[in-house]
Structure formats: C-alpha cells, structure tokens
Design a protein around this motif. Sequence first.
Motif, PDB file in Angstrom:
ATOM      1  N   SER A 216       0.634  -1.508   0.209  1.00 24.01           N
ATOM      2  CA  SER A 216       0.360  -0.367   0.062  1.00 24.01           C
ATOM      3  C   SER A 216       0.966   1.611   0.160  1.00 24.01           C
ATOM      4  O   SER A 216       0.123   2.291  -0.226  1.00 24.01           O
ATOM      5  N   ASP A 217       1.861   1.385   0.587  1.00 23.47           N
ATOM      6  CA  ASP A 217       2.936   1.925   0.599  1.00 23.47           C
ATOM      7  C   ASP A 217       3.650   2.877  -1.139  1.00 23.47           C
ATOM      8  O   ASP A 217       3.663   3.685  -1.192  1.00 23.47           O
ATOM      9  N   VAL A 218       3.890   1.543  -1.563  1.00 20.06           N
ATOM     10  CA  VAL A 218       4.873   2.598  -2.861  1.00 20.06           C
ATOM     11  C   VAL A 218       4.493   0.976  -4.859  1.00 20.06           C
ATOM     12  O   VAL A 218       4.915   1.960  -5.123  1.00 20.06           O
ATOM     13  N   ALA A 219       2.966   0.299  -4.137  1.00 19.79           N
ATOM     14  CA  ALA A 219       2.830  -0.346  -5.039  1.00 19.79           C
ATOM     15  C   ALA A 219       1.639   1.155  -6.221  1.00 19.79           C
ATOM     16  O   ALA A 219       0.802   1.425  -5.736  1.00 19.79           O
ATOM     17  N   ASP A 220       2.281   1.120  -7.343  1.00 19.66           N
ATOM     18  CA  ASP A 220       0.899   1.339  -8.293  1.00 19.66           C
ATOM     19  C   ASP A 220      -0.406   0.350  -8.626  1.00 19.66           C
ATOM     20  O   ASP A 220      -1.073   0.460  -9.003  1.00 19.66           O
ATOM     21  N   ASP A 221       0.599  -0.973  -9.309  1.00 16.89           N
ATOM     22  CA  ASP A 221       0.005  -1.431  -9.273  1.00 16.89           C
ATOM     23  C   ASP A 221       0.333  -3.489  -9.561  1.00 16.89           C
ATOM     24  O   ASP A 221       1.691  -3.174  -8.052  1.00 16.89           O
ATOM     25  N   VAL A 222      -0.683  -4.067  -8.781  1.00 17.80           N
ATOM     26  CA  VAL A 222      -0.301  -5.659  -8.274  1.00 17.80           C
ATOM     27  C   VAL A 222      -0.646  -6.711  -8.648  1.00 17.80           C
ATOM     28  O   VAL A 222      -1.535  -6.356  -9.138  1.00 17.80           O
ATOM     29  N   VAL A 223       0.013  -7.500  -8.699  1.00 15.82           N
ATOM     30  CA  VAL A 223      -0.028  -8.803  -9.173  1.00 15.82           C
ATOM     31  C   VAL A 223      -0.190 -10.013  -8.119  1.00 15.82           C
ATOM     32  O   VAL A 223       1.165  -9.602  -7.140  1.00 15.82           O
ATOM     33  N   VAL A 224      -0.981 -10.522  -8.335  1.00 14.23           N
ATOM     34  CA  VAL A 224      -1.341 -12.153  -6.927  1.00 14.23           C
ATOM     35  C   VAL A 224      -0.813 -13.367  -7.212  1.00 14.23           C
ATOM     36  O   VAL A 224      -1.464 -13.659  -8.203  1.00 14.23           O
ATOM     37  N   LEU A 240      -6.120  -3.963  -3.840  1.00 13.50           N
ATOM     38  CA  LEU A 240      -6.776  -3.914  -2.604  1.00 13.50           C
ATOM     39  C   LEU A 240      -8.036  -3.466  -1.319  1.00 13.50           C
ATOM     40  O   LEU A 240      -8.445  -4.357  -0.379  1.00 13.50           O
ATOM     41  N   ASN A 241      -8.506  -2.861  -2.295  1.00 11.70           N
ATOM     42  CA  ASN A 241      -9.888  -2.280  -1.704  1.00 11.70           C
ATOM     43  C   ASN A 241     -11.203  -2.906  -1.922  1.00 11.70           C
ATOM     44  O   ASN A 241     -12.298  -3.660  -1.610  1.00 11.70           O
ATOM     45  N   HIS A 242     -10.720  -4.234  -3.597  1.00 15.05           N
ATOM     46  CA  HIS A 242     -12.024  -4.524  -4.048  1.00 15.05           C
ATOM     47  C   HIS A 242     -11.543  -6.003  -4.665  1.00 15.05           C
ATOM     48  O   HIS A 242     -11.593  -6.392  -5.961  1.00 15.05           O
ATOM     49  N   PRO A 243     -10.708  -6.825  -3.763  1.00 19.43           N
ATOM     50  CA  PRO A 243     -10.675  -8.388  -4.048  1.00 19.43           C
ATOM     51  C   PRO A 243     -10.754  -9.338  -4.318  1.00 19.43           C
ATOM     52  O   PRO A 243     -12.384  -9.040  -4.105  1.00 19.43           O
ATOM     53  N   GLN A 244     -10.816  -9.635  -5.980  1.00 20.19           N
ATOM     54  CA  GLN A 244     -11.885 -10.728  -6.546  1.00 20.19           C
ATOM     55  C   GLN A 244     -11.794 -11.757  -6.195  1.00 20.19           C
ATOM     56  O   GLN A 244     -12.560 -12.456  -6.051  1.00 20.19           O
ATOM     57  N   HIS A 245     -10.419 -11.991  -6.256  1.00 17.52           N
ATOM     58  CA  HIS A 245     -10.306 -13.607  -6.141  1.00 17.52           C
ATOM     59  C   HIS A 245      -9.775 -13.938  -4.179  1.00 17.52           C
ATOM     60  O   HIS A 245     -10.000 -13.193  -3.272  1.00 17.52           O
ATOM     61  N   PRO A 246     -10.399 -15.340  -4.067  1.00 18.52           N
ATOM     62  CA  PRO A 246     -10.582 -15.824  -2.761  1.00 18.52           C
ATOM     63  C   PRO A 246      -9.533 -15.786  -2.122  1.00 18.52           C
ATOM     64  O   PRO A 246      -9.529 -15.314  -0.891  1.00 18.52           O
ATOM     65  N   TYR A 247      -8.137 -16.072  -3.077  1.00 16.36           N
ATOM     66  CA  TYR A 247      -6.935 -15.934  -2.634  1.00 16.36           C
ATOM     67  C   TYR A 247      -6.160 -15.117  -2.235  1.00 16.36           C
ATOM     68  O   TYR A 247      -5.951 -14.739  -1.098  1.00 16.36           O
ATOM     69  N   THR A 248      -7.031 -14.142  -2.102  1.00 10.06           N
ATOM     70  CA  THR A 248      -6.727 -12.061  -2.937  1.00 10.06           C
ATOM     71  C   THR A 248      -6.949 -11.814  -0.998  1.00 10.06           C
ATOM     72  O   THR A 248      -6.734 -10.924  -0.254  1.00 10.06           O
ATOM     73  N   LYS A 249      -8.388 -11.644  -1.165  1.00  7.07           N
ATOM     74  CA  LYS A 249      -9.284 -11.576   0.040  1.00  7.07           C
ATOM     75  C   LYS A 249      -8.753 -12.842   1.680  1.00  7.07           C
ATOM     76  O   LYS A 249      -8.550 -12.230   2.481  1.00  7.07           O
ATOM     77  N   ALA A 250      -8.584 -13.323   2.040  1.00  5.64           N
ATOM     78  CA  ALA A 250      -7.591 -14.679   2.410  1.00  5.64           C
ATOM     79  C   ALA A 250      -6.567 -13.948   2.572  1.00  5.64           C
ATOM     80  O   ALA A 250      -6.098 -13.553   3.833  1.00  5.64           O
ATOM     81  N   LEU A 251      -5.768 -13.566   1.634  1.00  6.28           N
ATOM     82  CA  LEU A 251      -4.574 -13.219   2.426  1.00  6.28           C
ATOM     83  C   LEU A 251      -4.581 -11.480   2.921  1.00  6.28           C
ATOM     84  O   LEU A 251      -3.410 -11.354   3.503  1.00  6.28           O
ATOM     85  N   LEU A 252      -5.227 -10.507   2.440  1.00  4.59           N
ATOM     86  CA  LEU A 252      -5.930  -9.561   3.086  1.00  4.59           C
ATOM     87  C   LEU A 252      -6.664  -9.564   4.651  1.00  4.59           C
ATOM     88  O   LEU A 252      -6.178  -8.859   5.361  1.00  4.59           O
ATOM     89  N   ASP A 253      -7.197 -10.649   4.421  1.00  3.04           N
ATOM     90  CA  ASP A 253      -7.264 -11.003   6.059  1.00  3.04           C
ATOM     91  C   ASP A 253      -6.791 -11.514   6.836  1.00  3.04           C
ATOM     92  O   ASP A 253      -6.884 -11.340   8.835  1.00  3.04           O
ATOM     93  N   CYS A 254      -5.267 -11.371   6.339  1.00  5.95           N
ATOM     94  CA  CYS A 254      -4.308 -11.666   7.498  1.00  5.95           C
ATOM     95  C   CYS A 254      -3.537 -10.853   7.845  1.00  5.95           C
ATOM     96  O   CYS A 254      -2.278 -11.419   8.425  1.00  5.95           O
ATOM     97  N   VAL A 255      -3.815  -9.632   6.927  1.00  7.66           N
ATOM     98  CA  VAL A 255      -3.128  -8.558   7.579  1.00  7.66           C
ATOM     99  C   VAL A 255      -3.371  -8.405   9.029  1.00  7.66           C
ATOM    100  O   VAL A 255      -4.619  -7.729   9.180  1.00  7.66           O
ATOM    101  N   PRO A 256      -2.861  -7.779   9.439  1.00  8.53           N
ATOM    102  CA  PRO A 256      -3.234  -7.358  11.125  1.00  8.53           C
ATOM    103  C   PRO A 256      -3.305  -6.496  10.843  1.00  8.53           C
ATOM    104  O   PRO A 256      -2.641  -5.249   9.577  1.00  8.53           O
ATOM    105  N   ASP A 257      -4.027  -5.881  12.102  1.00  8.27           N
ATOM    106  CA  ASP A 257      -4.630  -4.731  11.995  1.00  8.27           C
ATOM    107  C   ASP A 257      -3.463  -4.085  13.196  1.00  8.27           C
ATOM    108  O   ASP A 257      -4.326  -4.248  14.083  1.00  8.27           O
ATOM    109  N   VAL A 258      -3.432  -2.510  12.711  1.00 13.22           N
ATOM    110  CA  VAL A 258      -2.237  -2.514  13.919  1.00 13.22           C
ATOM    111  C   VAL A 258      -2.850  -1.624  14.936  1.00 13.22           C
ATOM    112  O   VAL A 258      -2.709  -1.400  15.805  1.00 13.22           O
ATOM    113  N   ALA A 259      -4.514  -1.197  14.562  1.00 15.17           N
ATOM    114  CA  ALA A 259      -5.008  -0.551  15.598  1.00 15.17           C
ATOM    115  C   ALA A 259      -5.490  -1.497  16.489  1.00 15.17           C
ATOM    116  O   ALA A 259      -6.342  -0.653  16.981  1.00 15.17           O
ATOM    117  N   GLY A 260      -5.038  -3.019  16.275  1.00 13.99           N
ATOM    118  CA  GLY A 260      -6.325  -4.198  16.266  1.00 13.99           C
ATOM    119  C   GLY A 260      -7.376  -4.211  16.515  1.00 13.99           C
ATOM    120  O   GLY A 260      -7.940  -4.621  17.395  1.00 13.99           O
TER     121      GLY A 260
END
Length: 279
Positions: A216-224, A240-260
């Motif tokens: 999210s800091d440096v990418a213009d485009d993303v390949v999963v 990041l904001n509108h993932p379509q594939h279930p694997y991308t969604k699962a990966l994003l679900d594993c990202v820790p939320d710093v604010a908890g």
Amino acid sequence: MSKLLTIEELTVATTNALDRKLVNMVSLSIEPGRTTCVVGESGSGKSLTALSVMGLLSKQLVRTHGRVLFQGKDLASLSSEDMRKIRGRQIGMIFQEPMTSLNPVLTIGFQIGEPLTVHLGYKGDVLKAKVSELLEQVGIPANRAGSYPDELSGGQRQRVMIAMSIACQPLMLIADEPTTALDVTVQSQILSLLDGLKTSMNMGMLLITHDFGVVSDVADDVVVMFRGSVVEAGSVDQVLNHPQHPYTKALLDCVPDVAGKKPLKPIDYAWLNELEVPA
Ligand SMILES: Nc1ncnc2c1ncn2[C@@H]1O[C@H](COP(=O)(O)OP(=O)(O)OP(=O)(O)O)[C@@H](O)[C@H]1O
Ligand SMILES: [Mg+2]
C-alpha cells in the motif's frame, strides 16, 4: 503508456521426471515510472519469476517457456554477452538474500564501483566520487567506502546492495523482498529511497514482497500469485480495496490491523486447496 518489461505466459518447470510446474503461464508488464508489486505466499513462484527475467535460472534444474520482452526486445534472443550488458546496466536486481550476495573480502566501495567500471568505464577520481555519491544516496557516510561487509549492520549491507543495483541508473529495478530482514524504520527509509528513484529516474520497478504494508506504500499495480499462477492483477486500489479472488481476500484477511480493530484470521487451507488455479 509503452511497456518497459513484458512477461508473456512464462512457465518454469522442473527438468526432472516429475516435470512440476513451479511458475505457470505468468503474464505481467511494467511501465516506466511505475511500481508493480508481486505478492503471494512463500513458494508461490515470485523469486523464480524474477530470476527467469534475468536469465539466472539453471537450465539443468528448470526449463522455461514463454517470452520476456524488455523494451520490445525478446531477452531469449540475446547472446549471453548482450544479456550481461543489460543485467546490472539496464535492469538492476536486488536479490532476496543480500547478506550472502556481497563478497566478504572486497570493500563495499569496490563492490559498488564494479558495475560502474564494467558497464560505464568509470575509473580513478571520477569512480571514487560516484561511489561516494551513491553511498550518501543510500544513507551511508561516504567515508565508509573502505569498510568490509561484515563491518556493517544488516540494514547497511542491504543499502549497499541497493547502491550497487542503482549504480548505473537502470531503466528498471527488480527488487526481491528488499526490506524483509530489516526493522521498520530502516525498511521505510529504503522504500522511500526506492520510491524516490522511481520518480526521479522514471524507473520501472518490480517489487516482490509478502508485506501488504509495503504494497500500500509503494505499489501502483499489484499482481497476486498463488501456487505458481497469477490469480489477480490490477491497480493497487482495485486489488487492496476491491479484491476479486478468494485467495487475495484470504491474504488480506491475514494482514494485522495495527489499531487492533480487526481480529487476525489465519488462512484456512482446507478450502484453499479446493481452489481452482488457472491451468
Ligand atoms: N531450482 C529449483 N528446482 C526445483 N524447485 C525449485 C527450484 N527453485 C525453487 N523451487 C520451488 O519452486 C517454488 C517457488 O519458489 P520461489 O523461490 O519462486 O518462491 P517465492 O514465491 O519466491 O517464495 P518466498 O516468499 O519464500 O521467497 C517452491 O516450491 C520452491 O521449492
Ligand atoms: Mg522468494
């Protein structure tokens, strides 16, 4: 916009009897002045994709199919001499294991200067000045040029690798997990350095990472990538904001939320194993 690098249907398979496909029909492209991040779990084929662009995979271990075009030129059609000229001069690479990629018996100044001598014929005071400039650019005092790799911290060694990879002002940089081993402050310094170079030199960047904060800091485009295949590609906002594939969604679900705010959700492989990967 014109493409700097295009990977077309790249397949990497083992040469042994299993003929296992480690990278399967991967296509992606990089434009000047833009960063494409390749994400995906360990073993999904990210490094193999990068290494095959650079022609650095052993033909004894793997065979590759597909095309890699750099400025429209098919890299496979080049002689090994011409490929050597592109490597390090027009395409820089930061390897995944920078600690082992530096030569322990040569000073960092010598190692940063080497591509400048080999590709651009720099020597003497001009070479010394350029090495000093590069060291300063990556945040290492120029008077450290005479140091050996083991006299530097891990973060400084990583910066030396970056200085080497950008020494000849490549048109494109391939960075394989350049900041994984670093603490977050050094990581953000290095990322902003790379991001600045991308803008100032209009460099195209292929950045491999498994860190969505980096994306999210440096990418213009993303390949999963998932098990050797590209399962999703698009702009950073789309993925990041509108993932379509279930694997991308699962990966994003594993990202820790710093604010908890969000509980961590480990990937459930039971259903991922059922997923269709493009053949
Ligand atoms: N030379 C090789 N011969 C056979 N298999 C290999 C070879 N190199 C890598 N592999 C396998 O290919 C797959 C992809 O490896 P690769 O190094 O590209 O993964 P990666 O996505 O970069 O993972 P990581 O995030 O851990 O760096 C892995 O299953 C790995 O074991
Ligand atoms: Mg890797």
